[in-house]
Design an enzyme around this catalytic site. Structure first.
Site, PDB file in Angstrom:
ATOM      1  N   LYS A 177       0.948  -1.453  -0.139  1.00 17.79           N
ATOM      2  CA  LYS A 177       0.025  -0.254  -0.037  1.00 17.79           C
ATOM      3  C   LYS A 177       1.320   1.643  -0.381  1.00 17.79           C
ATOM      4  CE  LYS A 177      -4.508  -2.076   0.226  1.00 17.79           C
ATOM      5  NZ  LYS A 177      -5.018  -2.052  -0.808  1.00 17.79           N
ATOM      6  N   HIS A 308     -10.739  -8.281  -7.493  1.00 22.39           N
ATOM      7  CA  HIS A 308     -10.232  -7.838  -6.172  1.00 22.39           C
ATOM      8  C   HIS A 308     -11.103  -9.075  -5.264  1.00 22.39           C
ATOM      9  CE1 HIS A 308     -11.701  -5.218  -2.616  1.00 22.39           C
ATOM     10  NE2 HIS A 308     -10.456  -4.978  -2.506  1.00 22.39           N
TER      11      HIS A 308
END
Length: 375
Positions: A177, A308
């Site tokens: 991230k 996802h």
């Protein structure tokens, strides 16, 4: 119209809350838009027929929306009773029209998703085939990458340890991230991970929609040297023009789509050429039925596919996509099921179990907040 002798006899719904061991933070938390995530709400649907066939499916929601998905599913599930379970596309439309006043995207179709996945699971079980084989598989395994070890709440030392552990387990790529308010911190984190992994390990980054257009352009250029597989969600999910400009300007592919909640929204993204890698989420767009419609659009445009989350469903759908895809590894859902997916040599193996290949665990029953059944 040709019909089969079998009919749907009952639909059972469960609202299940999966607690996370550690509160999870991505860039949306660091920019003050969300709080750390502590649990995930699941809507499970179990459908049974007069002849004894069964199917299971699920949808999910993070932070908010779980009670709404469950409530909507309760309102529409009765429309399936007495129907031929094989007519999945027609039943999807019937369920959609049952809730037409609240639209054809978002929460309303996410409630349908659990029911739709259960119908596909049942159909594959009736054929004694894994769902991927029923759909027409292009491969028996799919490249997989890990996301759960790279969140921003973890210090960089832990991220590096998590990456090593994932690779030792057989996972093929690592995603971390980014999107912090201090872009220098993002670049330092990326540099450390790349140096730790070496040049050969596939590496992705995910900004979770937290950059504006100038920042995304600068960061995209700064990250080119790291040979990333993709930069994910650099901009707001609905900024198709901005994503298209980045995709045209950068060598690094742009990935997005997970936050879109219908085939129509994805079609607009594809029309704008806003993604090199499209990342639909079957539970978020309404299940397997709409996912297949979207996959046909994406394949026509020769887009890469990387669904996802929800690897238990998406492994099958990715295996049936013509172009070599990726599937996202999250171990978070494993306590909900009795089965485990096998990973080897950087790839996730399609199980030989019929259907999507999962059954609910005793732990899932303990985490169940509400149940409802209609006959």
């Amino acid at each position: 119209m040709m019909t089969s002798a079998d009919r749907i006899a009952r639909v059972r719904l469960s609202s299940v809350y999966l607690p996370l061991d550690t509160p999870v933070s991505d860039a949306k938390v660091l920019t003050g838009r969300q709080r750390p995530m502590t649990e995930i709400a699941f809507l499970f649907a179990e459908i049974g027929t007069e002849q004894g066939h069964e199917g299971i499916g699920f949808a999910y929601s993070k932070r908010a929306g779980g009670p709404g998905q469950y409530a909507h599913a309760k309102e529409i599930a009765g429309n399936l009773v007495g129907e031929d379970p094989n007519d999945i596309a027609r039943l999807w439309d019937k369920l959609c029209w049952a809730g037409a006043s609240v639209g054809r995207s978002g929460l309303s179709v996410q409630a349908i998703a659990a029911l739709d996945v259960a119908l596909w699971d049942m159909k594959a079980k009736r054929a004694s085939l894994p769902l991927a084989k029923l759909l027409g598989a292009h491969r028996d395994s799919v490249r997989c990458y890990n996301t759960s070890g790279g969140f921003l709440h973890a210090p960089i030392e832990q991220v590096l340890d998590n990456a090593s552990a994932a690779l030792e387990r057989g996972i093929g790529g690592i995603k971390i991230k980014v999107g912090q308010p201090d872009t220098r911190a993002d670049l330092a984190r990326l540099k450390a991970v790349r140096e730790h992994l070496g040049e050969q390990v596939p590496l992705m980054v995910d900004a979770n929609q937290q950059w504006d257009r100038p920042t995304a352009a600068r960061m995209g250029r700064a990250m080119e040297e790291y040979g990333l597989v993709w930069i994910e969600e650099p901009l707001d999910a609905y900024d198709h023009a901005g994503h298209a400009a980045l995709a045209a300007a950068l060598d690094t592919p742009i990935a997005t789509g997970e936050m879109l909640t219908s085939v129509g929204e994805h079609a607009e993204l594809i029309r704008a050429r806003g993604a090199d890698v499209i990342q639909p989420d079957a539970p978020r767009i309404g299940g397997v039925t709409p996912f297949l419609r979207l996959a046909a659009l994406a394949e026509h445009e020769k887009l890469q596919l990387a669904p996802h989350f929800a690897m238990e469903i998406h492994l099958h759908l990715a295996a049936a996509y013509a172009l070599e895809p990726w599937v996202e590894h999250f171990e978070w859902l494993e306590p909900l099921f009795n089965e485990r997916l096998e990973i080897r040599d950087g790839r996730m193996l399609v199980p030989d179990r019929p259907g999507i290949g999962v059954t609910l665990s005793e732990q899932a029953a303990k985490w169940t907040a509400e149940r409802y059944e209609t006959t």
